[in-house]
Scaffold this active site. Sequence first.
Site, PDB file in Angstrom:
ATOM      1  N   CYS A  96       0.834  -1.206   0.000  1.00 41.38           N
ATOM      2  CA  CYS A  96       0.000   0.000   0.000  1.00 41.38           C
ATOM      3  C   CYS A  96       0.864   1.250   0.000  1.00 41.38           C
ATOM      4  CB  CYS A  96      -0.927  -0.011   1.215  1.00 41.38           C
ATOM      5  SG  CYS A  96      -2.035   1.410   1.314  1.00 41.38           S
ATOM      6  N   CYS A 102      -5.827  -4.133   7.109  1.00 40.93           N
ATOM      7  CA  CYS A 102      -6.882  -3.126   7.209  1.00 40.93           C
ATOM      8  C   CYS A 102      -8.140  -3.492   6.443  1.00 40.93           C
ATOM      9  CB  CYS A 102      -6.362  -1.764   6.749  1.00 40.93           C
ATOM     10  SG  CYS A 102      -6.087  -1.624   4.963  1.00 40.93           S
TER      11      CYS A 102
END
Length: 394
Positions: free
Chosen positions: A101, A210
């Site tokens: 990410c 997440c």
Amino acid sequence: MRVLAAMSGGVDSAVAAARAVEAGHEVTGVHLALSRNPQSFRTGARGCCTAEDARDARRAADVIGIPFYIWDLAERFHADVVDDFVSEYAAGRTPNPCLRCNEKIKFEAVLDKALALGFDAVCTGHYARIVDRPGPDGGSGAGDDGVLIRELHRAVDPAKDQSYVLGVLDAGQLAHAIFPLGGSTKTSVRAEAERRGLAVADKPDSHDVCFIADGDTRRFLAERLGAESGPIVDSSGKVVGSHSGAYAFTVGQRKGLRIGDPAGDGRPRYVLDISPVNNIVTVGTADELVVAELEGDHLRWCGAQPDVVSGTEGAKGTAESAVEFECLAQLRAHGEPFAAVARYDASRGTVTVRLIEPARGIAPGQTAVFYDGTRVIGSATITATRRPVAAQAA
């Protein structure tokens, strides 16, 4: 400078944005909408990117007094992070989605868009430090252009240090990054948020993956990869159990194996290898997890290339094709670093890392991040591991 502050809705990114304003920058806040179907509320401290997080980020921006926008990057995030996560597990590897990410979203997609809009830098709430030092000529810059050498270093607070997940940043990305929290502790950041009147001062941190809000990675993968039963074997090839999907395991795993009998000597067993081709999971003792050498690819120098311990010339004798350097190799996000010697072969695009003291339970797909003291040298994705020669012969 014109600074784009990535605001997740948590306390760290809110305080980082406030400090950027206090430092005299012209700051704009942006919340990254990364979920295709965001939940309204968080599940405890797990996950992020909910509607609640977006509202918390907007409220923090209002208190700080900066413009605020929401950027929808859900499709890019799904393609570059979520799909990559699933495909890596399907291939028998263990990825780290936080590094992916940072590389593909926060410091590629977001940074590229920010620069195109006229911003000079992206600010985040990561706990890491950027140090600008003079070039090797002893002057104010590196070489003739007067540009300082920019380095990424560990945070002052070792308990919160996030330099490992930033080790994928290259020199160009590092040149446009700001990490205001690198010299602080989490306790002091929460206290500062309280003083600034930020409602997120006591908000729990997100953790785990997440985009898997309930933390059940096995279920998440099963829904996408389906169930496919296969054998669990020991290192001699004897079948000792069965599984419903090899992707549900990772090298070094001990719990959840569902093996009725321990090893012959009564010691617990761990996952040694995952073979997606024949759907076999191999288990063995802790001693069989010992790793003395790693091989990796996707090497990224985080700033300047390290000083060379030894090198070899290229085929035509005009360019260096391999460099060797001493380093500390960190092999997990919260793991201890290992003294090592790394050798990068530019012609093959691979790096070989010899550990001075062996490690245990290192899985292909994980990331090795290389340090010189507190400075991040670079990173590579682990593609293979090798046991000590004596252990292989045993």
